[in-house]
Enzyme design. Sequence first.
Site, mmCIF file in Angstrom:
data_model
loop_
_atom_site.group_PDB
_atom_site.id
_atom_site.type_symbol
_atom_site.label_atom_id
_atom_site.label_comp_id
_atom_site.label_asym_id
_atom_site.label_seq_id
_atom_site.Cartn_x
_atom_site.Cartn_y
_atom_site.Cartn_z
ATOM 1 N N GLU A 89 55.896 39.777 77.934
ATOM 2 C CA GLU A 89 56.312 40.739 76.906
ATOM 3 C C GLU A 89 57.682 41.328 77.251
ATOM 4 O O GLU A 89 58.015 41.505 78.420
ATOM 5 C CB GLU A 89 55.307 41.884 76.816
ATOM 6 C CG GLU A 89 53.930 41.474 76.392
ATOM 7 C CD GLU A 89 52.958 42.648 76.433
ATOM 8 O OE1 GLU A 89 51.830 42.471 75.963
ATOM 9 O OE2 GLU A 89 53.319 43.731 76.944
ATOM 10 N N CYS A 113 63.185 46.748 78.065
ATOM 11 C CA CYS A 113 62.203 46.784 79.149
ATOM 12 C C CYS A 113 61.742 45.358 79.377
ATOM 13 O O CYS A 113 61.130 44.749 78.489
ATOM 14 C CB CYS A 113 61.033 47.691 78.782
ATOM 15 S SG CYS A 113 59.755 47.793 80.054
ATOM 16 N N CYS A 157 50.077 40.649 86.339
ATOM 17 C CA CYS A 157 50.299 41.547 87.483
ATOM 18 C C CYS A 157 49.052 41.556 88.369
ATOM 19 O O CYS A 157 47.928 41.493 87.855
ATOM 20 C CB CYS A 157 50.611 42.964 86.995
ATOM 21 S SG CYS A 157 51.043 44.119 88.314
ATOM 22 N N CYS A 164 46.333 48.296 88.518
ATOM 23 C CA CYS A 164 46.297 49.724 88.216
ATOM 24 C C CYS A 164 45.247 49.968 87.133
ATOM 25 O O CYS A 164 45.160 49.222 86.149
ATOM 26 C CB CYS A 164 47.665 50.213 87.762
ATOM 27 S SG CYS A 164 48.938 50.079 89.048
ATOM 28 N N CYS A 173 46.257 50.206 83.246
ATOM 29 C CA CYS A 173 47.284 49.312 82.706
ATOM 30 C C CYS A 173 46.681 47.998 82.239
ATOM 31 O O CYS A 173 45.827 47.415 82.908
ATOM 32 C CB CYS A 173 48.343 49.050 83.781
ATOM 33 S SG CYS A 173 49.705 47.997 83.216
ATOM 34 N N CYS A 204 52.586 48.333 78.334
ATOM 35 C CA CYS A 204 52.669 47.081 79.075
ATOM 36 C C CYS A 204 51.372 46.275 78.979
ATOM 37 O O CYS A 204 50.293 46.782 79.250
ATOM 38 C CB CYS A 204 52.979 47.346 80.541
ATOM 39 S SG CYS A 204 54.626 48.035 80.801
#
Length: 347
Positions: A92, A105, A112, A116, A119, A336
């Site tokens: 993205e 961004c 990832c 977290c 997220c 995100c």
Amino acid sequence: MDIFGLSIGELQKEVEAMGLPGYRAKQVFQWIYQKAVFDFALMSNISKEDRSKLKGSFTILPAVVKVLKKLDSKDGITSKLLLELQDGATVETVLMNHDYGYSICVSSQVGCDMHCAFCASGLQGCARSLTKAEILAQVYLCNGLLRQAGARVSRIVVMGSGEPMLNFDNVFGALEFLHSGEALNMSYRNMTVSTCGIIPGINRMKELARPISLAVSLHSVRDELRTELMPVNRAYPFVRVIGAAEDYALASGREVTYEYILLKNINDSVEDAKLLANFLKFKHASINLIPANPVSEKGWQRPDDRRIDRFLEELNRQHVNATVRKEMGGDINAACGQLRNQFMKKK
């Protein structure tokens, strides 16, 4: 051969190897990186014969990236792009229109592995890191979209999917490329790299001695809670992260931004604000408060405005520089990983 992402020196060697004069490399380089033109046929100051030779030997972004989906917010300020890479992976990119110009961004990894709790980026894990060219492609695709309006990206934030410090060489190689006068001539001061607290990366960033802004995802200064929200806290406890970030601030002369997502009834109390102020009030730091953008798979909620205001007021009362991030793109799932995760579910 795909030439996107080559330095002007590397491109010149390739151009000369096919029998063309070296100055053609500079012309091609300017078309791609200053004018965001990716079609040799449109490079009007190059002879038709040489354009044909270039097209026969080289490609520019040959499906390195393909725009799968583009969502524009109702207010016209934010656009989110879902990009497909050459191997079928997706990332993205978010383009934002501010009063000072356009910022972007960018993602640094496919997914990832930081996991977290709040997220969406890590829901599918991390498939791989992006190449330098794939990071640059996100910027130049957006410049191509902006070309007709006579605009271009003037600020970059490496804060999309992925942990930039785990792809250090490609991330900072891309930023150095964008800084180059022959490319985008973007000031290092208009660049920000965000990390969840990978201390070796922060230290390497300090050694580079570039005035790039550092942002640190903090989200709590209660040790157990931060570990729950951000498992990386086990390897790099937040106290040590703040210490490394302060060293970077002193070395670079750049104030560190601490990102703090506000989760309803989790980390948004006045007591949390007091603890946060105690750790940061004497640091070269500012705090960016981020009201949670709900992720259905996670179940977190956004605090109400009154609770957000009370948190900010307490920080201000403690003489800590803090702002609430302007909420942009909520109607297009601009947080995100949200758009990519929806796409992955459908595959």
